[in-house]
Design a protein around this motif. Structure first.
Motif, PDB file in Angstrom:
ATOM      1  N   THR A 295       0.830  -1.208   0.000  1.00 42.45           N
ATOM      2  CA  THR A 295       0.000   0.000   0.000  1.00 42.45           C
ATOM      3  C   THR A 295       0.859   1.252   0.000  1.00 42.45           C
ATOM      4  OG1 THR A 295      -1.777  -1.135   1.190  1.00 42.45           O
ATOM      5  CG2 THR A 295      -1.780   1.269   1.289  1.00 42.45           C
TER       6      THR A 295
ATOM      7  N   GLN B  81      -3.650   2.529  -8.074  1.00 47.46           N
ATOM      8  CA  GLN B  81      -4.858   2.688  -8.886  1.00 47.46           C
ATOM      9  C   GLN B  81      -6.057   3.085  -8.027  1.00 47.46           C
ATOM     10  OE1 GLN B  81      -4.986   2.378 -12.334  1.00 47.46           O
ATOM     11  NE2 GLN B  81      -2.778   2.436 -12.034  1.00 47.46           N
ATOM     12  N   LYS B  82      -6.010   2.710  -6.759  1.00 49.63           N
ATOM     13  CA  LYS B  82      -7.057   3.085  -5.818  1.00 49.63           C
ATOM     14  C   LYS B  82      -6.424   3.202  -4.437  1.00 49.63           C
ATOM     15  CE  LYS B  82      -8.441  -1.692  -5.201  1.00 49.63           C
ATOM     16  NZ  LYS B  82      -9.541  -2.634  -5.196  1.00 49.63           N
ATOM     17  N   ILE B  83      -7.075   3.960  -3.578  1.00 47.93           N
ATOM     18  CA  ILE B  83      -6.546   4.200  -2.242  1.00 47.93           C
ATOM     19  C   ILE B  83      -7.642   3.937  -1.225  1.00 47.93           C
ATOM     20  CG2 ILE B  83      -5.528   5.901  -0.690  1.00 47.93           C
ATOM     21  CD1 ILE B  83      -4.505   7.334  -3.223  1.00 47.93           C
ATOM     22  N   ASP B  84      -7.341   3.129  -0.255  1.00 49.11           N
ATOM     23  CA  ASP B  84      -8.267   2.821   0.824  1.00 49.11           C
ATOM     24  C   ASP B  84      -8.388   4.043   1.737  1.00 49.11           C
ATOM     25  OD1 ASP B  84      -9.714   0.685   2.450  1.00 49.11           O
ATOM     26  OD2 ASP B  84      -8.258   1.474   3.906  1.00 49.11           O
TER      27      ASP B  84
END
Length: 59
Positions: free
Chosen positions: A22, A32-35
């Motif tokens: 992460t 590509q996406k972030i929590d």
């Protein structure tokens, strides 16, 4: 922000409890996406706002 504070990825992992993958993806700007939980932990660590962490790019 890591550079300003002379932090390594391992320092961020230890302080936030996030997974290496992460943090590495965000560091290299290839995520590509972030929590949202990860973003919250990073903002707390660096004492910043979400807008300080993200940048909008088209494409």
């Amino acid at each position: 922000m890591m550079g300003e504070r002379k932090m390594k990825i391992s320092d961020v992992l230890r302080e936030t409890g996030l997974r290496r993958n992460t943090v590495t993806l965000m560091y290299k700007e290839t995520a590509q996406k972030i929590d949202m939980d990860a973003l919250d932990k990073l903002c707390r660590l660096f004492e910043c706002q979400v807008a300080d962490m993200l940048e909008f790019t088209e494409g």
